[in-house]
Motif scaffolding. Structure first.
Motif, short mmCIF file in Angstrom:
data_model
loop_
_atom_site.label_atom_id
_atom_site.label_comp_id
_atom_site.label_asym_id
_atom_site.label_seq_id
_atom_site.Cartn_x
_atom_site.Cartn_y
_atom_site.Cartn_z
N UNK A 172 8.75 -4.26 -10.56
CA UNK A 172 9.38 -4.12 -11.88
C UNK A 172 10.30 -5.31 -12.09
N UNK A 173 10.24 -5.90 -13.28
CA UNK A 173 11.12 -7.02 -13.59
C UNK A 173 12.56 -6.53 -13.48
N UNK A 191 15.88 -5.49 -14.40
CA UNK A 191 16.42 -5.10 -15.69
C UNK A 191 17.79 -5.74 -15.89
N UNK A 192 18.03 -6.14 -17.13
CA UNK A 192 19.28 -6.82 -17.39
C UNK A 192 20.41 -5.79 -17.44
N UNK A 207 23.48 -3.63 -18.49
CA UNK A 207 23.89 -2.99 -19.73
C UNK A 207 22.72 -2.58 -20.60
N UNK A 208 21.52 -2.60 -20.04
CA UNK A 208 20.39 -2.19 -20.86
C UNK A 208 20.02 -0.75 -20.54
N UNK A 209 19.25 -0.21 -21.45
CA UNK A 209 18.92 1.21 -21.36
C UNK A 209 17.44 1.36 -21.71
N UNK A 210 16.73 2.14 -20.93
CA UNK A 210 15.31 2.33 -21.23
C UNK A 210 15.11 3.53 -22.15
N UNK A 211 14.36 3.31 -23.21
CA UNK A 211 14.03 4.42 -24.11
C UNK A 211 12.74 5.08 -23.68
N UNK A 218 9.50 4.69 -20.51
CA UNK A 218 8.85 4.00 -19.39
C UNK A 218 7.50 4.67 -19.17
#
Lengths: 156, 115
Positions: A93-94, A96-97, A99-103, A105
């Motif tokens: 998996x790349x 993740x930056x 402070x990001x949030x996944x909506x 997957x």
């Protein structure tokens, strides 16, 4: 006979502990799935994806194509042992930056392995593999004895 | 236990990630050519459509195993806020379609100074 009020909680507590622990495991999987926690390598989800293949036979070779979108070629290993072709690797998996949030997957990550028995022997030294558009192409030339032979029969 | 066969080009699984700058949508479309994908944005809905066409070897090849799904696929995603449509970019490489949708100025969080 007396009427007893049905207590759903009591029914739950009467379940054997392995059923409850299975439920717990499902809750955990559910949680990690929806919160994007794919770092947990013990999860059944991370090691259980099977990349799709197409295998075709031509006159002089076999062509195996495997869908590996986003997989780096350094992370794939192809081995040939006797007539068994094994393709294994890992889809990472790349990062993740922050402070990001996944909506959502839907993609699967982790390691994979598939083995295939080919219907004829191949020249292991001449196997060629390349990537194109996220599809791995493996070309396996047939061994001489496996190729169709044309014999001219003289008619007297 | 939960192994599932992944031939998903007919379905194109995607991840949606949001950060302060915007939304990044990554869809898996192995074997799909750039000219066969169409990405559009209308009324806050992102549409990804396309077609996976059969590739070589065709012709005299005899299929022994066929798991890849060919044909058309279509996905739509409702975006959680207004995006800057002019700044949306899409890129296809290694079977991954990556769409970056920056937030519109109006949708960015703003700090209000108390006087």
């Amino acid at each position: 006979m007396s009427l007893v009020r049905w207590n759903p909680a009591r029914d739950l507590s009467a379940l054997p502990s392995d059923v409850l622990s299975m439920r717990k495991e499902f809750d955990r999987l559910f949680d990690s799935f929806f919160h994007g926690d794919t770092t947990d390598t013990t999860s059944a989800f991370t090691s259980a994806w099977i990349p799709a293949v197409d295998i075709a036979e031509r006159e002089n070779d076999f062509v195996v194509k495997m869908e590996l979108p986003g997989v780096a070629k350094e992370d794939v290993r192809i081995t040939m042992q006797e007539d068994i072709l094994t393709i294994r690797g890992e889809k990472k998996q790349e990062k993740e930056s922050k402070g990001s949030e996944f909506h959502r997957i839907e993609r699967s990550f982790g390691s994979f392995q598939r083995s295939f028995t080919l219907p004829a022997s191949v020249k292991a030294g001449d196997i060629d593999a390349s990537f194109s558009d996220g599809v791995l192409h493996v070309t396996l030339p047939k061994a001489e004895e496996a190729r169709p032979k044309q014999i001219d029969v003289k008619v007297k | 236990m939960m192994a599932r066969l992944e031939s998903l080009s007919a379905y194109a699984p995607l991840d949606i990630e949001e950060n302060n700058e915007g939304v990044v949508v990554v869809a898996e479309v192995p074997g799909v050519k750039k000219e066969d994908v169409k990405v559009s944005l209308e009324h806050g809905v992102l549409s990804i459509g396309g077609e996976r066409k059969p590739q070589a070897p065709a012709g005299d090849a005899r299929g022994l195993v066929r798991e890849h799904r060919l044909g058309k696929f279509q996905r739509t995603v409702r975006l959680p806020y207004e995006v800057d449509a002019a700044a949306v970019s899409a890129e296809l490489s290694d079977g991954l379609l990556r769409i970056v949708l920056p937030k519109a100025e109006a949708a960015k969080p703003k700090e209000i100074v108390i006087r």
